[in-house]
Write a protein that holds these residues in place. Structure first.
Motif, PDB file in Angstrom:
ATOM      1  N   LEU A  91       0.847  -1.194   0.000  1.00 35.50           N
ATOM      2  CA  LEU A  91       0.000   0.000   0.000  1.00 35.50           C
ATOM      3  C   LEU A  91       0.884   1.246   0.000  1.00 35.50           C
ATOM      4  CD1 LEU A  91      -1.781  -2.386   1.144  1.00 35.50           C
ATOM      5  CD2 LEU A  91      -3.116  -0.635   2.286  1.00 35.50           C
ATOM      6  N   ASP A  92       1.485   1.508  -1.144  1.00 39.06           N
ATOM      7  CA  ASP A  92       2.469   2.590  -1.217  1.00 39.06           C
ATOM      8  C   ASP A  92       1.846   3.951  -1.499  1.00 39.06           C
ATOM      9  OD1 ASP A  92       1.800   1.789  -3.813  1.00 39.06           O
ATOM     10  OD2 ASP A  92       3.755   2.335  -4.617  1.00 39.06           O
ATOM     11  N   SER A  93       0.524   4.030  -1.510  1.00 35.23           N
ATOM     12  CA  SER A  93      -0.137   5.328  -1.685  1.00 35.23           C
ATOM     13  C   SER A  93      -0.633   5.910  -0.374  1.00 35.23           C
ATOM     14  CB  SER A  93      -1.301   5.211  -2.667  1.00 35.23           C
ATOM     15  OG  SER A  93      -0.824   4.944  -3.973  1.00 35.23           O
ATOM     16  N   VAL A  94      -0.242   5.312   0.743  1.00 33.62           N
ATOM     17  CA  VAL A  94      -0.589   5.867   2.048  1.00 33.62           C
ATOM     18  C   VAL A  94       0.686   6.319   2.742  1.00 33.62           C
ATOM     19  CG1 VAL A  94      -2.641   4.428   2.245  1.00 33.62           C
ATOM     20  CG2 VAL A  94      -0.490   3.646   3.259  1.00 33.62           C
ATOM     21  N   THR A  95       0.540   7.237   3.681  1.00 32.99           N
ATOM     22  CA  THR A  95       1.665   7.829   4.384  1.00 32.99           C
ATOM     23  C   THR A  95       1.670   7.364   5.827  1.00 32.99           C
ATOM     24  OG1 THR A  95       1.518   9.805   3.003  1.00 32.99           O
ATOM     25  CG2 THR A  95       2.780   9.990   5.042  1.00 32.99           C
ATOM     26  N   GLY A  96       2.807   6.807   6.282  1.00 31.50           N
ATOM     27  CA  GLY A  96       2.965   6.397   7.669  1.00 31.50           C
ATOM     28  C   GLY A  96       3.965   7.273   8.397  1.00 31.50           C
ATOM     29  N   THR A  97       4.217   6.950   9.669  1.00 31.62           N
ATOM     30  CA  THR A  97       5.051   7.810  10.492  1.00 31.62           C
ATOM     31  C   THR A  97       6.540   7.629  10.232  1.00 31.62           C
ATOM     32  OG1 THR A  97       5.018   6.156  12.260  1.00 31.62           O
ATOM     33  CG2 THR A  97       3.349   7.880  12.337  1.00 31.62           C
ATOM     34  N   ASN A  98       6.965   6.465   9.791  1.00 30.99           N
ATOM     35  CA  ASN A  98       8.397   6.188   9.693  1.00 30.99           C
ATOM     36  C   ASN A  98       8.837   5.802   8.285  1.00 30.99           C
ATOM     37  OD1 ASN A  98       7.192   3.735   9.506  1.00 30.99           O
ATOM     38  ND2 ASN A  98       8.206   2.812  11.272  1.00 30.99           N
ATOM     39  N   GLY A  99       7.993   6.051   7.313  1.00 24.85           N
ATOM     40  CA  GLY A  99       8.341   5.713   5.942  1.00 24.85           C
ATOM     41  C   GLY A  99       8.007   4.295   5.541  1.00 24.85           C
ATOM     42  N   ALA A 100       7.572   3.464   6.504  1.00 28.94           N
ATOM     43  CA  ALA A 100       7.156   2.103   6.174  1.00 28.94           C
ATOM     44  C   ALA A 100       5.732   2.115   5.642  1.00 28.94           C
ATOM     45  CB  ALA A 100       7.247   1.201   7.399  1.00 28.94           C
ATOM     46  N   ILE A 101       5.402   1.125   4.813  1.00 23.91           N
ATOM     47  CA  ILE A 101       4.054   1.013   4.261  1.00 23.91           C
ATOM     48  C   ILE A 101       3.481  -0.358   4.617  1.00 23.91           C
ATOM     49  CG2 ILE A 101       4.576   2.583   2.354  1.00 23.91           C
ATOM     50  CD1 ILE A 101       4.777   0.114   0.527  1.00 23.91           C
ATOM     51  N   PRO A 102       2.169  -0.475   4.697  1.00 24.33           N
ATOM     52  CA  PRO A 102       1.575  -1.787   4.982  1.00 24.33           C
ATOM     53  C   PRO A 102       1.652  -2.701   3.758  1.00 24.33           C
ATOM     54  CG  PRO A 102       0.031   0.033   5.416  1.00 24.33           C
ATOM     55  CD  PRO A 102       1.160   0.593   4.627  1.00 24.33           C
ATOM     56  N   VAL A 103       1.710  -3.993   4.044  1.00 29.59           N
ATOM     57  CA  VAL A 103       1.549  -5.032   3.025  1.00 29.59           C
ATOM     58  C   VAL A 103       0.370  -5.891   3.447  1.00 29.59           C
ATOM     59  CG1 VAL A 103       2.565  -7.032   1.877  1.00 29.59           C
ATOM     60  CG2 VAL A 103       4.002  -5.105   2.507  1.00 29.59           C
ATOM     61  N   GLU A 104      -0.542  -6.143   2.512  1.00 30.49           N
ATOM     62  CA  GLU A 104      -1.712  -6.955   2.834  1.00 30.49           C
ATOM     63  C   GLU A 104      -1.877  -8.081   1.829  1.00 30.49           C
ATOM     64  OE1 GLU A 104      -5.401  -5.002   3.479  1.00 30.49           O
ATOM     65  OE2 GLU A 104      -4.555  -3.439   4.785  1.00 30.49           O
ATOM     66  N   VAL A 105      -2.149  -9.270   2.340  1.00 28.20           N
ATOM     67  CA  VAL A 105      -2.666 -10.354   1.507  1.00 28.20           C
ATOM     68  C   VAL A 105      -4.163 -10.121   1.391  1.00 28.20           C
ATOM     69  CG1 VAL A 105      -3.091 -12.829   1.344  1.00 28.20           C
ATOM     70  CG2 VAL A 105      -0.867 -11.998   2.108  1.00 28.20           C
ATOM     71  N   VAL A 106      -4.628  -9.853   0.175  1.00 27.37           N
ATOM     72  CA  VAL A 106      -6.034  -9.485  -0.016  1.00 27.37           C
ATOM     73  C   VAL A 106      -6.871 -10.620  -0.580  1.00 27.37           C
ATOM     74  CG1 VAL A 106      -5.595  -7.022  -0.210  1.00 27.37           C
ATOM     75  CG2 VAL A 106      -5.477  -8.444  -2.260  1.00 27.37           C
ATOM     76  N   GLY A 107      -6.221 -11.694  -1.004  1.00 24.44           N
ATOM     77  CA  GLY A 107      -6.935 -12.871  -1.483  1.00 24.44           C
ATOM     78  C   GLY A 107      -6.042 -14.084  -1.326  1.00 24.44           C
ATOM     79  N   ALA A 108      -6.613 -15.186  -0.822  1.00 22.37           N
ATOM     80  CA  ALA A 108      -5.827 -16.412  -0.650  1.00 22.37           C
ATOM     81  C   ALA A 108      -6.770 -17.607  -0.723  1.00 22.37           C
ATOM     82  CB  ALA A 108      -5.067 -16.406   0.679  1.00 22.37           C
ATOM     83  N   ILE A 109      -6.465 -18.548  -1.592  1.00 24.08           N
ATOM     84  CA  ILE A 109      -7.301 -19.736  -1.722  1.00 24.08           C
ATOM     85  C   ILE A 109      -7.296 -20.496  -0.404  1.00 24.08           C
ATOM     86  CG2 ILE A 109      -7.550 -21.968  -2.873  1.00 24.08           C
ATOM     87  CD1 ILE A 109      -6.509 -20.683  -5.426  1.00 24.08           C
TER      88      ILE A 109
END
Length: 284
Positions: free
Chosen positions: A57-75
């Protein structure tokens, strides 16, 4: 794949969204993550042939420059150890190509069996997301708001003040990620999303965002310059007025935000679940 509007990219995104709808991951808004919260193809790991789709999710801004990663679909809502390890390797590569400082990885259901693999790759515990619930909103009378202040709907007349409070209030809060201004404006127009802002002398000093009809409180934010004035309690009183006391209210807060947790406990919220969030800096 892309978040642009070209027909080919739109078809690819529709296909991804369809996969995620067929193989959902709990507590993940796959359509929004895929279409609004990333910069495009380099941020989307499309491994449908292996049973998983993940997004940086590189279009959001966090406090320390890190961005979230999400698994959005998984069989099956799960991954094998081999798949998890390969996905972590791919995340490293995407961090490099996207030039991000690091990532945060919530240990949702697909990751639960593989925490040790992530830790072996250098991921460390950053914080826990605490899901809290209030089943008894009788925490006392509403506190009076300042004489020169009033609550107003954020949309459409006070969106800029709303965005300013988001940035000042979340500037030093771990686990708080702020979307682009355009995404905030779009999001506030969605059905079921409500946002209120406390205006004092023409300036926002606090905000509340919640989702109907689930009685879920998405954001409780005090402007950064307003510490020590009890604004947080005023926001919670407004949440009670807006949501009523007919169903439980829920929210999520990071466990490192001890002041917020104490506020919520005074309002009869209790922790229902603690979700670990691991972080890792981009490999040198």
């Amino acid at each position: 794949m892309s978040t642009t509007s070209s027909s080919g990219f739109s078809v690819a995104l529709d296909t991804l969204i369809g996969f995620c709808a067929a193989h959902p991951v709990a507590d993940t808004d796959a359509p929004r993550v895929l279409t609004r919260l990333n910069s495009g193809p380099d941020a989307i790991i499309d491994w449908r042939e292996r049973g998983v789709v993940a997004v940086l999710l590189d279009s959001v801004t966090g406090t320390n420059g890190a961005i979230p990663v999400e698994v959005v679909g998984a069989i099956g809502g799960a991954m094998s150890a081999t798949l998890a390890a390969d996905l972590l390797t791919e995340i490293d590569l995407r961090m490099e190509s996207l030039n991000v400082k690091g990532v945060e990885l919530a240990i949702t259901e697909p990751w639960e069996p593989h925490q040790n693999i992530a830790r072996q790759r250098g991921y460390v515990l950053a914080y826990h997301d605490c899901d809290m619930v209030c089943r008894d909103a009788a925490w006392g009378p509403d506190r009076p708001i300042p004489a020169s202040a009033e609550w107003r709907d954020a949309w459409p007349e006070h969106v800029e003040e709303y965005i300013a409070v988001l940035h000042s209030g979340f500037s030093d809060t771990p686990g708080a990620f702020i979307p682009s201004a355009d995404e905030v404006r779009r999001y506030l127009q969605q059905s079921g999303i409500r946002a209120r802002i406390l205006i004092e002398n023409g300036r926002g000093i606090g905000l509340l965002r919640y989702t109907e009809p689930r009685a879920y409180i998405n954001a409780v934010v005090r402007a950064g310059s307003e510490r020590g004035r009890g604004i947080g309690q005023l926001i919670m009183d407004e949440a009670r007025r807006q949501l009523g006391d007919k169903k439980p209210m829920r929210l999520t807060v990071v466990d490192t935000n001890t002041a917020a947790i104490e506020l919520y406990r005074r309002c009869n919220f209790v922790v229902e679940r603690r979700l670990p969030v691991l972080s890792r800096n981009r490999p040198a």
